[in-house]
Design an enzyme around this catalytic site. Structure first.
Site, PDB file in Angstrom:
ATOM      1  N   GLY A  10      68.297  48.765  62.703  1.00  0.00           N
ATOM      2  CA  GLY A  10      66.914  49.239  62.806  1.00  0.00           C
ATOM      3  C   GLY A  10      66.876  50.648  63.372  1.00  0.00           C
ATOM      4  N   THR A  12      66.356  53.548  62.099  1.00  0.00           N
ATOM      5  CA  THR A  12      65.372  54.544  61.645  1.00  0.00           C
ATOM      6  C   THR A  12      63.969  54.215  62.143  1.00  0.00           C
ATOM      7  OG1 THR A  12      65.019  53.358  59.565  1.00  0.00           O
ATOM      8  CG2 THR A  12      66.701  55.101  59.570  1.00  0.00           C
ATOM      9  N   GLY A  13      63.842  53.176  62.948  1.00  0.00           N
ATOM     10  CA  GLY A  13      62.528  52.765  63.425  1.00  0.00           C
ATOM     11  C   GLY A  13      62.049  53.580  64.612  1.00  0.00           C
ATOM     12  N   VAL A  15      61.575  52.881  67.861  1.00  0.00           N
ATOM     13  CA  VAL A  15      62.473  52.851  69.018  1.00  0.00           C
ATOM     14  C   VAL A  15      63.915  53.106  68.582  1.00  0.00           C
ATOM     15  CG1 VAL A  15      63.379  51.425  70.899  1.00  0.00           C
ATOM     16  CG2 VAL A  15      60.971  51.284  70.301  1.00  0.00           C
ATOM     17  N   GLY A  16      64.277  52.584  67.422  1.00  0.00           N
ATOM     18  CA  GLY A  16      65.659  52.655  66.972  1.00  0.00           C
ATOM     19  C   GLY A  16      66.212  54.059  66.876  1.00  0.00           C
ATOM     20  N   ARG A  35      70.639  50.152  55.373  1.00  0.00           N
ATOM     21  CA  ARG A  35      70.193  48.992  54.596  1.00  0.00           C
ATOM     22  C   ARG A  35      69.644  49.436  53.241  1.00  0.00           C
ATOM     23  NH1 ARG A  35      65.866  46.760  58.412  1.00  0.00           N
ATOM     24  NH2 ARG A  35      65.634  45.162  56.835  1.00  0.00           N
ATOM     25  N   LYS A 138      60.245  35.972  70.198  1.00  0.00           N
ATOM     26  CA  LYS A 138      61.320  36.558  71.002  1.00  0.00           C
ATOM     27  C   LYS A 138      62.067  35.487  71.786  1.00  0.00           C
ATOM     28  CE  LYS A 138      59.571  41.281  71.395  1.00  0.00           C
ATOM     29  NZ  LYS A 138      59.115  42.372  72.287  1.00  0.00           N
ATOM     30  N   ARG A 142      65.990  34.551  71.813  1.00  0.00           N
ATOM     31  CA  ARG A 142      66.759  34.404  73.062  1.00  0.00           C
ATOM     32  C   ARG A 142      67.505  33.076  73.101  1.00  0.00           C
ATOM     33  NH1 ARG A 142      63.732  36.615  78.482  1.00  0.00           N
ATOM     34  NH2 ARG A 142      63.360  38.775  77.822  1.00  0.00           N
ATOM     35  N   HIS A 270      47.247  41.541  73.700  1.00  0.00           N
ATOM     36  CA  HIS A 270      48.281  42.200  74.491  1.00  0.00           C
ATOM     37  C   HIS A 270      47.665  43.151  75.525  1.00  0.00           C
ATOM     38  CE1 HIS A 270      51.728  41.463  71.367  1.00  0.00           C
ATOM     39  NE2 HIS A 270      51.140  40.359  71.771  1.00  0.00           N
TER      40      HIS A 270
END
Length: 312
Positions: A10, A12-13, A15-16, A35, A138, A142, A270
């Site tokens: 990931g 190119t995202g 955060v990535g 990818r 998530k 985990r 959120h």
């Protein structure tokens, strides 16, 4: 011992790409999964080629080709997967289950950092629908990591500055308001806000650090633990002008979900946990957890009064 080799899935995202930059800057041999699913997205192609120019290795692999993931994982020591969990962008949290399987199959990884970076999902069992899906998924990842006995670090605890600082945490815009600012409740709940490059720098610091093995690292540098009112006051001091403050009650804020699309409802939920409950900061960091700025004082994180100057 040399620096660990890192695979970013990931890369190119949002955060990535910062994770890739930080990994290279801190001297790690850095691999980025290339990818074929990017198709004709030339911006992602240019980003990948830019990484290659900076010294990163591009490794072809696909979530639809399990063996390609295993082969990519076998090249490195550490895997970081900052894939998006935001519904207004793309929501790929459970895709990581295939990556967990590949890491287990490869058998060589000394640390895996899955997509986290925001709320600690282990503390969000009470979260509102529909936004709780992010935390539930998530936790599924985990559980898979821990069932597979894969060494891990979970990096949690910060709101992204680009989404929450420059706009004074207003919905529907990324720029600061000019006349009126919406204040959530009394505006006093504390929120940790970090510039995204700082999040990446702290993340990379953890990967060769035995103190963070099989632990949660919270991103809570004290000078960036601010209330919305403090953030607004910083902005008002910078521009030399008082904005009109409009407080929205908890009840009215939650009622605003009605009529919104799914992604909008997730965002409201959120924000509710962040600004009405203070869910990023309303707990003590435990013995089996760590705080980033204490472990890594050498990271000179951007203070929000400096960050806000970009918007003047």
């Amino acid at each position: 011992m040399g620096k660990s080799k890192v695979l970013v899935v990931g890369g190119t995202g949002y955060v990535g790409r910062r994770i890739v930059k930080a990994s290279l800057a801190q001297g790690h041999p850095t691999y980025v999964l290339k990818r074929p699913e990017i198709g004709l997205d030339v911006d992602k192609l240019e980003m990948l080629l830019g990484f290659k120019k900076q010294g990163a290795h591009l490794v072809e692999g696909s979530f639809s080709d399990f063996q390609s993931l295993v082969d990519a994982v076998k090249l490195v020591d550490v895997v970081i997967c900052p894939m998006s969990g935001a519904h207004h962008r793309s929501h790929n949290i459970l895709m990581q289950l295939k990556l967990v399987q590949a890491i287990k199959e490869a058998g060589n990884i000394k640390r895996f950092l899955p997509s986290e970076f925001g709320f600690d999902p282990a503390r969000m069992g009470h979260a509102l629908e529909p936004g709780r899906v992010t935390f539930d998924e998530k936790m599924i990842v985990r559980k898979a990591i821990q069932d597979a006995k894969i060494p891990f670090t979970y990096v949690c605890g910060a709101a992204f500055a680009s989404y929450f600082a420059g706009n004074l945490s207003q919905m529907g815009t990324l720029f600061p308001p000019k006349e009126k600012v919406l204040i959530y409740g009394d505006g006093n709940a504390k929120v940790t806000i970090l510039e995204e490059d700082d999040i990446a720098a702290y993340t990379i610091k953890t990967i060769d650090d035995p103190r963070t093995l099989n632990k949660t690292l919270y991103l809570r540098p004290p000078e960036n633990e601010l209330s919305q009112k403090q953030l607004v006051e910083m902005w008002e001091n910078l521009i030399g002008k008082k904005l009109e403050h409009i407080s929205i009650s908890e009840q009215d804020f939650l009622a605003s979900m009605k009529g919104m699309d799914f992604a909008g409802q997730v965002v409201v939920g959120h924000l509710y946990h962040m600004f009405y409950e203070g869910a990023l900061t309303n707990f003590e960091i435990g013995e089996e957890e760590e705080e980033a700025s204490k472990l890594y004082p050498e990271v000179k994180y951007t203070r929000m009064d400096e960050y806000l100057k970009l918007y003047t």
